[in-house]
Design a protein around this motif. Structure first.
Motif, PDB file in Angstrom:
ATOM      1  N   VAL A 196      50.203  45.233  41.630  1.00 15.19           N
ATOM      2  CA  VAL A 196      49.653  43.954  41.175  1.00 15.19           C
ATOM      3  C   VAL A 196      49.534  43.947  39.652  1.00 15.19           C
ATOM      4  CG1 VAL A 196      47.598  42.505  41.160  1.00 15.19           C
ATOM      5  CG2 VAL A 196      48.460  43.425  43.316  1.00 15.19           C
ATOM      6  N   GLY A 197      48.986  45.026  39.091  1.00 17.12           N
ATOM      7  CA  GLY A 197      48.860  45.093  37.642  1.00 17.12           C
ATOM      8  C   GLY A 197      50.208  45.027  36.953  1.00 17.12           C
ATOM      9  N   GLY A 198      51.198  45.733  37.492  1.00 18.69           N
ATOM     10  CA  GLY A 198      52.531  45.703  36.908  1.00 18.69           C
ATOM     11  C   GLY A 198      53.145  44.319  36.956  1.00 18.69           C
ATOM     12  N   ARG A 199      52.922  43.595  38.040  1.00 16.45           N
ATOM     13  CA  ARG A 199      53.495  42.250  38.157  1.00 16.45           C
ATOM     14  C   ARG A 199      52.855  41.301  37.161  1.00 16.45           C
ATOM     15  NH1 ARG A 199      54.423  39.238  43.863  1.00 16.45           N
ATOM     16  NH2 ARG A 199      55.898  40.956  43.973  1.00 16.45           N
ATOM     17  N   LEU A 200      51.523  41.363  37.012  1.00 15.33           N
ATOM     18  CA  LEU A 200      50.847  40.488  36.055  1.00 15.33           C
ATOM     19  C   LEU A 200      51.233  40.818  34.619  1.00 15.33           C
ATOM     20  CD1 LEU A 200      47.313  40.413  37.716  1.00 15.33           C
ATOM     21  CD2 LEU A 200      48.928  38.510  37.563  1.00 15.33           C
ATOM     22  N   ILE A 201      51.367  42.103  34.310  1.00 20.39           N
ATOM     23  CA  ILE A 201      51.772  42.502  32.965  1.00 20.39           C
ATOM     24  C   ILE A 201      53.205  42.061  32.698  1.00 20.39           C
ATOM     25  CG2 ILE A 201      52.250  44.485  31.482  1.00 20.39           C
ATOM     26  CD1 ILE A 201      49.888  45.896  32.911  1.00 20.39           C
ATOM     27  N   ALA A 202      54.081  42.226  33.697  1.00 19.42           N
ATOM     28  CA  ALA A 202      55.461  41.784  33.526  1.00 19.42           C
ATOM     29  C   ALA A 202      55.551  40.270  33.376  1.00 19.42           C
ATOM     30  CB  ALA A 202      56.308  42.235  34.723  1.00 19.42           C
ATOM     31  N   GLY A 203      54.531  39.546  33.876  1.00 20.82           N
ATOM     32  CA  GLY A 203      54.510  38.099  33.737  1.00 20.82           C
ATOM     33  C   GLY A 203      54.075  37.620  32.369  1.00 20.82           C
ATOM     34  N   GLY A 204      53.786  38.532  31.456  1.00 22.32           N
ATOM     35  CA  GLY A 204      53.464  38.154  30.097  1.00 22.32           C
ATOM     36  C   GLY A 204      52.017  38.319  29.708  1.00 22.32           C
ATOM     37  N   HIS A 205      51.156  38.794  30.614  1.00 23.80           N
ATOM     38  CA  HIS A 205      49.741  38.985  30.295  1.00 23.80           C
ATOM     39  C   HIS A 205      49.514  40.364  29.675  1.00 23.80           C
ATOM     40  CE1 HIS A 205      48.682  35.293  32.370  1.00 23.80           C
ATOM     41  NE2 HIS A 205      49.379  35.699  33.421  1.00 23.80           N
ATOM     42  N   ALA A 206      48.566  40.449  28.773  1.00 21.63           N
ATOM     43  CA  ALA A 206      48.262  41.713  28.113  1.00 21.63           C
ATOM     44  C   ALA A 206      47.729  42.723  29.121  1.00 21.63           C
ATOM     45  CB  ALA A 206      47.239  41.493  27.003  1.00 21.63           C
ATOM     46  N   SER A 207      48.150  43.968  28.965  1.00 18.14           N
ATOM     47  CA  SER A 207      47.746  44.997  29.920  1.00 18.14           C
ATOM     48  C   SER A 207      46.236  45.189  29.920  1.00 18.14           C
ATOM     49  CB  SER A 207      48.460  46.322  29.611  1.00 18.14           C
ATOM     50  OG  SER A 207      48.101  46.787  28.313  1.00 18.14           O
ATOM     51  N   GLY A 208      45.610  45.144  28.726  1.00 13.46           N
ATOM     52  CA  GLY A 208      44.163  45.316  28.663  1.00 13.46           C
ATOM     53  C   GLY A 208      43.416  44.209  29.379  1.00 13.46           C
ATOM     54  N   ALA A 209      43.903  42.976  29.235  1.00 16.46           N
ATOM     55  CA  ALA A 209      43.267  41.848  29.909  1.00 16.46           C
ATOM     56  C   ALA A 209      43.390  41.961  31.413  1.00 16.46           C
ATOM     57  CB  ALA A 209      43.873  40.539  29.420  1.00 16.46           C
ATOM     58  N   VAL A 210      44.561  42.384  31.887  1.00 18.41           N
ATOM     59  CA  VAL A 210      44.777  42.529  33.325  1.00 18.41           C
ATOM     60  C   VAL A 210      43.879  43.600  33.900  1.00 18.41           C
ATOM     61  CG1 VAL A 210      46.465  43.216  35.077  1.00 18.41           C
ATOM     62  CG2 VAL A 210      47.143  41.665  33.234  1.00 18.41           C
ATOM     63  N   MET A 211      43.851  44.768  33.259  1.00 16.99           N
ATOM     64  CA  MET A 211      43.007  45.851  33.751  1.00 16.99           C
ATOM     65  C   MET A 211      41.525  45.482  33.661  1.00 16.99           C
ATOM     66  SD  MET A 211      44.681  48.341  34.984  1.00 16.99           S
ATOM     67  CE  MET A 211      46.439  48.642  35.171  1.00 16.99           C
ATOM     68  N   GLY A 212      41.129  44.818  32.568  1.00 17.32           N
ATOM     69  CA  GLY A 212      39.735  44.428  32.419  1.00 17.32           C
ATOM     70  C   GLY A 212      39.293  43.458  33.496  1.00 17.32           C
ATOM     71  N   ALA A 213      40.139  42.468  33.801  1.00 13.05           N
ATOM     72  CA  ALA A 213      39.776  41.482  34.822  1.00 13.05           C
ATOM     73  C   ALA A 213      39.735  42.105  36.212  1.00 13.05           C
ATOM     74  CB  ALA A 213      40.770  40.320  34.788  1.00 13.05           C
ATOM     75  N   MET A 214      40.731  42.937  36.552  1.00 15.36           N
ATOM     76  CA  MET A 214      40.764  43.551  37.883  1.00 15.36           C
ATOM     77  C   MET A 214      39.587  44.495  38.078  1.00 15.36           C
ATOM     78  SD  MET A 214      44.659  44.305  39.141  1.00 15.36           S
ATOM     79  CE  MET A 214      44.849  45.723  38.082  1.00 15.36           C
ATOM     80  N   PHE A 215      39.290  45.323  37.073  1.00 13.89           N
ATOM     81  CA  PHE A 215      38.222  46.302  37.234  1.00 13.89           C
ATOM     82  C   PHE A 215      36.847  45.664  37.166  1.00 13.89           C
ATOM     83  CE2 PHE A 215      41.530  49.326  37.036  1.00 13.89           C
ATOM     84  CZ  PHE A 215      41.026  50.522  37.506  1.00 13.89           C
ATOM     85  N   ALA A 216      36.727  44.545  36.450  1.00 15.20           N
ATOM     86  CA  ALA A 216      35.450  43.839  36.461  1.00 15.20           C
ATOM     87  C   ALA A 216      35.178  43.285  37.860  1.00 15.20           C
ATOM     88  CB  ALA A 216      35.476  42.705  35.438  1.00 15.20           C
ATOM     89  N   GLY A 217      36.199  42.719  38.488  1.00 14.41           N
ATOM     90  CA  GLY A 217      36.039  42.240  39.853  1.00 14.41           C
ATOM     91  C   GLY A 217      35.705  43.369  40.810  1.00 14.41           C
ATOM     92  N   ALA A 218      36.379  44.518  40.636  1.00 13.61           N
ATOM     93  CA  ALA A 218      36.103  45.668  41.498  1.00 13.61           C
ATOM     94  C   ALA A 218      34.683  46.186  41.280  1.00 13.61           C
ATOM     95  CB  ALA A 218      37.116  46.774  41.223  1.00 13.61           C
ATOM     96  N   ALA A 219      34.211  46.170  40.025  1.00 14.51           N
ATOM     97  CA  ALA A 219      32.855  46.622  39.740  1.00 14.51           C
ATOM     98  C   ALA A 219      31.824  45.771  40.474  1.00 14.51           C
ATOM     99  CB  ALA A 219      32.600  46.589  38.232  1.00 14.51           C
ATOM    100  N   LEU A 220      32.057  44.474  40.523  1.00 14.24           N
ATOM    101  CA  LEU A 220      31.146  43.597  41.252  1.00 14.24           C
ATOM    102  C   LEU A 220      31.174  43.895  42.754  1.00 14.24           C
ATOM    103  CD1 LEU A 220      31.783  40.183  39.456  1.00 14.24           C
ATOM    104  CD2 LEU A 220      29.798  41.695  39.213  1.00 14.24           C
ATOM    105  N   LEU A 221      32.353  44.246  43.257  1.00 16.54           N
ATOM    106  CA  LEU A 221      32.481  44.506  44.688  1.00 16.54           C
ATOM    107  C   LEU A 221      31.765  45.792  45.107  1.00 16.54           C
ATOM    108  CD1 LEU A 221      36.236  43.518  45.235  1.00 16.54           C
ATOM    109  CD2 LEU A 221      34.212  42.270  46.033  1.00 16.54           C
ATOM    110  N   VAL A 222      31.782  46.822  44.239  1.00 15.02           N
ATOM    111  CA  VAL A 222      31.157  48.101  44.606  1.00 15.02           C
ATOM    112  C   VAL A 222      29.718  48.203  44.138  1.00 15.02           C
ATOM    113  CG1 VAL A 222      33.392  49.278  44.568  1.00 15.02           C
ATOM    114  CG2 VAL A 222      31.947  49.315  42.525  1.00 15.02           C
ATOM    115  N   LEU A 223      29.256  47.222  43.368  1.00 23.20           N
ATOM    116  CA  LEU A 223      27.882  47.274  42.873  1.00 23.20           C
ATOM    117  C   LEU A 223      26.853  47.377  44.000  1.00 23.20           C
ATOM    118  CD1 LEU A 223      25.980  47.211  40.466  1.00 23.20           C
ATOM    119  CD2 LEU A 223      26.080  44.702  40.534  1.00 23.20           C
ATOM    120  N   PRO A 224      27.010  46.652  45.132  1.00 25.53           N
ATOM    121  CA  PRO A 224      26.035  46.832  46.223  1.00 25.53           C
ATOM    122  C   PRO A 224      25.953  48.265  46.739  1.00 25.53           C
ATOM    123  CG  PRO A 224      27.313  44.831  46.561  1.00 25.53           C
ATOM    124  CD  PRO A 224      27.958  45.559  45.422  1.00 25.53           C
ATOM    125  N   VAL A 225      27.087  48.987  46.723  1.00 25.55           N
ATOM    126  CA  VAL A 225      27.073  50.381  47.150  1.00 25.55           C
ATOM    127  C   VAL A 225      26.213  51.213  46.193  1.00 25.55           C
ATOM    128  CG1 VAL A 225      28.491  52.418  47.594  1.00 25.55           C
ATOM    129  CG2 VAL A 225      29.335  50.145  48.216  1.00 25.55           C
TER     130      VAL A 225
END
Length: 321
Positions: A195-224
């Motif tokens: 997924v990250g590779g596809r978004l980066i290949a689509g023209g989005h900055a790698s840092g922005a892609v990783m930041g957005a994906m991991f922020a979402g993941a952080a919210l998902l695991v926060l209850p744990v």
């Protein structure tokens, strides 16, 4: 695997390749990924310093929460990416966040059920295979013979390395549920790399892609984290372990991984990270005083040629841009 932009960026428009790989091509793709894998290989040793009684899944989730927050806050464009991308790309971001969150929630329980050796070889050995299959199923690219050969050698070496003690006579039964969880962890890892590779290949900055994906993941695991956080977390050792896992192995590691992924296909990227169990094994011997049989060191020797073959750009006739 996603478009292998490393080959396209290093080729002139005539379609001919240089006979010698340029150092810039290595630093742009494989080397950052290998560096990230080395950092990830330290997680087991770092986690062993957590206070007694700290749940492994909670420690990993806490590190992901901190690292995801750092990635989100420091990456330019991460906050704007969900608003500016297309509906399809937004769905990919959600899928990537789910995959990122799924890794610690499946891998650490797998370790608890099967042990580090089996969980590591199943998860990291399955990840490049899943990446190649997902790339083929989604029509992104067809795995090459060179990739299949190098990955097969690296997976074989990884298996011999981490299963060496069992080959030497340790016949502990394997937990089937734990093996399944480790396989799901490998699928999760391959999924967010794709997924990250596809978004980066689509023209989005790698840092922005990783930041957005991991922020979402952080919210998902926060209850744990909130549910499992106990008296171990506010202690100096607990805080230092979480800080290292969050700031070094997650934040720095995935910044490097995202940078390398912008120039390297997901199949090659996940195969390169097979160096992680090698680092973990060496640190276990040097830092924790663990002992590895000779067959495990032979596995490290088998893995090395596959990693080198994946790292060096292909020589010979290139593909047209």
């Amino acid at each position: 695997m996603p478009n292998d932009t490393s080959s396209r960026s290093s080729l002139p428009r005539t379609g001919r390749t240089r006979t010698r790989p340029r150092p810039a091509a290595l630093l742009a793709g494989p080397v950052p990924i290998l560096t990230a894998a080395v950092l990830w290989g330290t997680t087991g040793t770092a986690g062993s310093f957590a206070p007694a009684g700290a749940p492994a899944a909670a420690v990993g989730a806490a590190g992901l929460t901190l690292g995801g927050l750092l990635l989100f806050l420091t990456a330019p464009g991460a906050r704007a990416l969900p608003r500016t991308c297309t509906v399809r790309e937004r769905a990919l971001l959600v899928l990537g966040a789910l995959a990122v969150a799924g890794y610690p929630l499946t891998f650490y329980p797998a370790v608890a059920r099967t042990g580090v050796a089996v969980a590591t070889v199943v998860a990291l050995g399955a990840a490049p295979v899943f990446a190649g299959l997902l790339g083929l199923l989604t029509g992104r690219a067809r795995p090459t013979v060179r990739w299949a050969l190098a990955t097969g050698v690296a997976v074989l070496g990884c298996a011999v390395l981490v299963l060496g003690p069992r080959f030497a006579g340790d016949r502990v039964p394997v937990d089937a549920v734990g093996v399944l969880l480790a396989g799901l962890a490998g699928l999760s890892y391959a999924g967010y790399a794709l997924v990250g590779g596809r978004l980066i290949a689509g023209g989005h900055a790698s840092g922005a892609v990783m930041g957005a994906m991991f922020a979402g993941a952080a919210l998902l695991v926060l209850p744990v984290v909130l549910r499992e956080a106990g008296p171990w977390l506010p202690t100096a050792r607990g805080a230092l372990v979480v800080l290292y896992l969050g700031a070094v192995t997650t934040f720095l590691g995935y910044r490097l991984f995202g940078h390398g992924l912008s120039r390297t296909g997901a199949g090659t990227a996940t195969a390169l990270t097979l160096v992680e169990p090698a680092v973990a094994a060496v640190l276990g011997v040097v830092v924790l005083g663990e002992r590895l049989p000779a067959v495990s060191w032979c596995g490290l020797g088998v893995m090395a040629p596959g990693i080198v073959l994946l790292t060096l750009p292909a020589a010979g006739r290139g593909r047209r841009r």
